[in-house]
Structure formats: C-alpha cells, structure tokens
Design a protein around this motif. Structure first.
Motif, PDB file in Angstrom:
ATOM      1  N   HIS A  13     -47.172  15.302  17.048  1.00 50.24           N
ATOM      2  CA  HIS A  13     -46.050  14.430  17.390  1.00 50.24           C
ATOM      3  C   HIS A  13     -46.282  13.823  18.762  1.00 50.24           C
ATOM      4  O   HIS A  13     -46.669  14.520  19.690  1.00 50.24           O
ATOM      5  CB  HIS A  13     -44.743  15.236  17.458  1.00 50.24           C
ATOM      6  N   VAL A  14     -46.007  12.523  18.890  1.00 51.50           N
ATOM      7  CA  VAL A  14     -46.025  11.856  20.185  1.00 51.50           C
ATOM      8  C   VAL A  14     -44.578  11.517  20.521  1.00 51.50           C
ATOM      9  O   VAL A  14     -43.881  10.886  19.724  1.00 51.50           O
ATOM     10  CB  VAL A  14     -46.885  10.574  20.174  1.00 51.50           C
ATOM     11  N   ILE A  15     -44.140  11.985  21.686  1.00 52.17           N
ATOM     12  CA  ILE A  15     -42.776  11.750  22.153  1.00 52.17           C
ATOM     13  C   ILE A  15     -42.847  11.001  23.473  1.00 52.17           C
ATOM     14  O   ILE A  15     -43.563  11.413  24.381  1.00 52.17           O
ATOM     15  CB  ILE A  15     -42.020  13.078  22.353  1.00 52.17           C
ATOM     16  N   LEU A  16     -42.103   9.916  23.573  1.00 51.82           N
ATOM     17  CA  LEU A  16     -42.026   9.146  24.801  1.00 51.82           C
ATOM     18  C   LEU A  16     -40.618   9.315  25.366  1.00 51.82           C
ATOM     19  O   LEU A  16     -39.645   8.890  24.756  1.00 51.82           O
ATOM     20  CB  LEU A  16     -42.325   7.674  24.519  1.00 51.82           C
ATOM     21  N   GLU A  17     -40.525   9.993  26.507  1.00 55.43           N
ATOM     22  CA  GLU A  17     -39.234  10.292  27.140  1.00 55.43           C
ATOM     23  C   GLU A  17     -39.371  10.211  28.651  1.00 55.43           C
ATOM     24  O   GLU A  17     -40.470  10.110  29.185  1.00 55.43           O
ATOM     25  CB  GLU A  17     -38.760  11.700  26.755  1.00 55.43           C
ATOM     26  N   ASN A  18     -38.257  10.324  29.340  1.00 52.87           N
ATOM     27  CA  ASN A  18     -38.248  10.366  30.799  1.00 52.87           C
ATOM     28  C   ASN A  18     -38.916  11.638  31.300  1.00 52.87           C
ATOM     29  O   ASN A  18     -38.998  12.633  30.577  1.00 52.87           O
ATOM     30  CB  ASN A  18     -36.813  10.310  31.328  1.00 52.87           C
ATOM     31  N   ALA A  19     -39.353  11.635  32.552  1.00 53.93           N
ATOM     32  CA  ALA A  19     -40.057  12.772  33.142  1.00 53.93           C
ATOM     33  C   ALA A  19     -39.214  14.046  33.154  1.00 53.93           C
ATOM     34  O   ALA A  19     -39.749  15.142  33.087  1.00 53.93           O
ATOM     35  CB  ALA A  19     -40.510  12.436  34.554  1.00 53.93           C
ATOM     36  N   ASP A  20     -37.889  13.938  33.197  1.00 55.59           N
ATOM     37  CA  ASP A  20     -37.034  15.118  33.256  1.00 55.59           C
ATOM     38  C   ASP A  20     -36.667  15.667  31.873  1.00 55.59           C
ATOM     39  O   ASP A  20     -35.934  16.633  31.745  1.00 55.59           O
ATOM     40  CB  ASP A  20     -35.767  14.837  34.064  1.00 55.59           C
ATOM     41  N   PHE A  21     -37.211  15.076  30.802  1.00 52.89           N
ATOM     42  CA  PHE A  21     -36.947  15.521  29.435  1.00 52.89           C
ATOM     43  C   PHE A  21     -37.528  16.916  29.218  1.00 52.89           C
ATOM     44  O   PHE A  21     -38.656  17.195  29.617  1.00 52.89           O
ATOM     45  CB  PHE A  21     -37.579  14.532  28.451  1.00 52.89           C
ATOM     46  N   GLU A  22     -36.750  17.802  28.598  1.00 53.69           N
ATOM     47  CA  GLU A  22     -37.233  19.154  28.296  1.00 53.69           C
ATOM     48  C   GLU A  22     -37.468  19.278  26.797  1.00 53.69           C
ATOM     49  O   GLU A  22     -36.535  19.194  26.003  1.00 53.69           O
ATOM     50  CB  GLU A  22     -36.238  20.188  28.788  1.00 53.69           C
ATOM     51  N   LEU A  23     -38.721  19.484  26.434  1.00 51.73           N
ATOM     52  CA  LEU A  23     -39.117  19.591  25.037  1.00 51.73           C
ATOM     53  C   LEU A  23     -38.709  20.943  24.467  1.00 51.73           C
ATOM     54  O   LEU A  23     -38.932  21.977  25.088  1.00 51.73           O
ATOM     55  CB  LEU A  23     -40.634  19.413  24.928  1.00 51.73           C
ATOM     56  N   THR A  24     -38.126  20.925  23.266  1.00 49.58           N
ATOM     57  CA  THR A  24     -37.782  22.150  22.551  1.00 49.58           C
ATOM     58  C   THR A  24     -38.557  22.176  21.237  1.00 49.58           C
ATOM     59  O   THR A  24     -39.102  21.150  20.810  1.00 49.58           O
ATOM     60  CB  THR A  24     -36.271  22.226  22.252  1.00 49.58           C
ATOM     61  N   ILE A  75     -40.735   1.655  21.986  1.00 56.38           N
ATOM     62  CA  ILE A  75     -39.729   2.653  22.373  1.00 56.38           C
ATOM     63  C   ILE A  75     -39.296   2.325  23.796  1.00 56.38           C
ATOM     64  O   ILE A  75     -40.133   2.298  24.703  1.00 56.38           O
ATOM     65  CB  ILE A  75     -40.282   4.101  22.322  1.00 56.38           C
ATOM     66  N   ASP A  76     -38.024   2.093  23.981  1.00 54.48           N
ATOM     67  CA  ASP A  76     -37.449   1.853  25.313  1.00 54.48           C
ATOM     68  C   ASP A  76     -38.254   0.855  26.151  1.00 54.48           C
ATOM     69  O   ASP A  76     -38.554   1.087  27.318  1.00 54.48           O
ATOM     70  CB  ASP A  76     -37.302   3.164  26.083  1.00 54.48           C
ATOM     71  N   GLY A  77     -38.656  -0.264  25.532  1.00 56.67           N
ATOM     72  CA  GLY A  77     -39.379  -1.299  26.251  1.00 56.67           C
ATOM     73  C   GLY A  77     -40.869  -1.067  26.398  1.00 56.67           C
ATOM     74  O   GLY A  77     -41.573  -1.878  26.990  1.00 56.67           O
ATOM     75  N   VAL A  78     -41.379   0.042  25.850  1.00 60.01           N
ATOM     76  CA  VAL A  78     -42.819   0.328  25.888  1.00 60.01           C
ATOM     77  C   VAL A  78     -43.419  -0.053  24.536  1.00 60.01           C
ATOM     78  O   VAL A  78     -42.996   0.449  23.493  1.00 60.01           O
ATOM     79  CB  VAL A  78     -43.103   1.818  26.191  1.00 60.01           C
TER      80      VAL A  78
END
Length: 85
Positions: A13-24, A75-78
C-alpha cells in the motif's frame, strides 16, 4: 505491506499523508494498492519504487505482474505518475 490471511494475499500500500499522520494496521493505501496476483510477482523491495519528481509529482514504478486494486491519479494536489516495468 499488509499481511494477508487464509483467503487474501499480502499486499503493498502507498499512502500519501501529512508528516504528522500516524499509520495504524487498519489503514489502507489511498494512492496505490497491489498484491502478488497469486504469486505471479514477488512482493519485495524490487516490486515498486517511489521517486519524487517534484514537490507535486510522485512517480511509482512497479512490476507489471502485480495485481492492482487502487491506482489514484492525484491526491491532495499531488499528481501520481505510474511506470510499469
């Protein structure tokens, strides 16, 4: 990588999120999700490669034998660019 079980294959899985995102463990990819398609391809460090082409463009190159479940274009402008190999 998400582990499979008796009825599902392991998946990448590739997830694009902010730096403070906590993966579960419950998270799934919001950009790209693939599996080995019943071992047609290996899910290892060579299965895909991620390269930032610019601040707003991500290139994902991947083994064409992988089975694709999700393939977002943006995703979010990317912008996401894909290369099968």
């Amino acid at each position: 990588m998400n582990d499979g079980n008796a009825t599902t294959d392991n998946s990448l899985h590739v997830i694009l999120e902010n730096a403070d995102f906590e993966l579960t463990e419950a998270e799934s990819g919001n950009v790209f999700i693939v599996d080995s398609d019943h071992n047609a391809a290996k899910l290892d460090s060579n299965a895909m490669n991620l390269i930032w082409l610019s601040e707003k463009t991500l290139e994902i190159s991947f083994d064409s034998k992988l089975r694709t479940f999700k393939k977002a274009d943006e995703i979010d402008g990317v912008k996401i660019v894909y290369k099968e190999r």
